[in-house]
Design a protein around this motif. Structure first.
Motif, PDB file in Angstrom:
ATOM      1  N   LYS A  25      83.983 -16.087  55.300  1.00 43.69           N
ATOM      2  CA  LYS A  25      84.815 -15.879  54.118  1.00 43.69           C
ATOM      3  C   LYS A  25      86.144 -16.613  54.309  1.00 43.69           C
ATOM      4  O   LYS A  25      86.587 -16.859  55.424  1.00 43.69           O
ATOM      5  CB  LYS A  25      85.101 -14.385  53.906  1.00 43.69           C
ATOM      6  N   SER A  26      86.756 -16.973  53.175  1.00 45.97           N
ATOM      7  CA  SER A  26      88.070 -17.600  53.240  1.00 45.97           C
ATOM      8  C   SER A  26      88.889 -17.153  52.043  1.00 45.97           C
ATOM      9  O   SER A  26      88.335 -16.840  50.989  1.00 45.97           O
ATOM     10  CB  SER A  26      87.928 -19.124  53.288  1.00 45.97           C
ATOM     11  N   PRO A  27      90.206 -17.117  52.183  1.00 49.09           N
ATOM     12  CA  PRO A  27      91.047 -16.722  51.054  1.00 49.09           C
ATOM     13  C   PRO A  27      90.863 -17.629  49.835  1.00 49.09           C
ATOM     14  O   PRO A  27      90.936 -17.160  48.697  1.00 49.09           O
ATOM     15  CB  PRO A  27      92.470 -16.821  51.607  1.00 49.09           C
ATOM     16  N   LEU A  28      90.598 -18.927  50.063  1.00 49.08           N
ATOM     17  CA  LEU A  28      90.405 -19.843  48.940  1.00 49.08           C
ATOM     18  C   LEU A  28      89.175 -19.473  48.126  1.00 49.08           C
ATOM     19  O   LEU A  28      89.213 -19.452  46.897  1.00 49.08           O
ATOM     20  CB  LEU A  28      90.281 -21.295  49.424  1.00 49.08           C
ATOM     21  N   THR A  29      88.072 -19.193  48.805  1.00 48.73           N
ATOM     22  CA  THR A  29      86.816 -18.966  48.098  1.00 48.73           C
ATOM     23  C   THR A  29      86.603 -17.510  47.686  1.00 48.73           C
ATOM     24  O   THR A  29      85.672 -17.209  46.945  1.00 48.73           O
ATOM     25  CB  THR A  29      85.618 -19.432  48.955  1.00 48.73           C
ATOM     26  N   GLU A  30      87.451 -16.611  48.143  1.00 47.86           N
ATOM     27  CA  GLU A  30      87.295 -15.188  47.823  1.00 47.86           C
ATOM     28  C   GLU A  30      87.153 -14.910  46.321  1.00 47.86           C
ATOM     29  O   GLU A  30      86.279 -14.137  45.925  1.00 47.86           O
ATOM     30  CB  GLU A  30      88.466 -14.398  48.415  1.00 47.86           C
TER      31      GLU A  30
END
Length: 151
Positions: A25-30
């Motif tokens: 997971k990543s903050p960009l794709t969340e």
């Protein structure tokens, strides 16, 4: 009497067979979740069911989403091809848009790692909506040694 049960990831029925929730997971794709993956011997295919949060002002799938997910998929492909022994950062990314996609379609980013070396990895991907190519991308990634775990 005992029963054997198999644990299956919580994957909706409208997700193609072989896909499971994305491992990273990543903050960009969340905001784009749920994202899915299908691992092959040398690549990680990223997939998602397109929805309104993935669109631009005209209601079509945003090119920024395509570019970001292609970058992720190619980086993961480099990782998979090298046995996850190193990390990668993007040096260059190019995307050619040859079509469009709409809400409700299944978007898949299919990656092919061209060459890996001690300092550079080259990859390309086809981005498909319901199996039809809508973009292609290529990326160059710098090999970054993994830092040892902090104890």
């Amino acid at each position: 009497m005992s029963t054997d049960t198999q644990v299956v990831p919580d994957t909706p029925q409208d997700v193609p067979q072989g896909f499971e929730p994305l491992f990273r997971k990543s903050p960009l794709t969340e905001p784009w979740e749920p994202l899915y993956q299908k691992k092959t011997e040398r690549a990680v295919i990223i997939g998602l069911r397109l929805a309104r949060p993935h669109t631009n002002g005209r209601g079509l799938i945003h090119g920024g989403l395509i570019a970001a997910l292609a970058d992720n998929a190619m980086g993961y492909g480099c990782g998979q091809a090298t046995g996850w022994t190193t990390s990668f950062v993007t040096i260059s990314l190019a995307v050619d848009f040859v079509g469009s996609a709409n809400v409700g379609q299944w978007l898949a980013i299919e990656t092919d790692v061209i060459k890996t070396g001690s300092t550079i990895c080259f990859a390309q991907s086809l981005i498909k909506a319901d199996g039809v190519t809508i973009a292609r991308a290529n990326g160059t990634f710098r090999v970054v040694p993994k830092k040892p775990p902090v104890s």
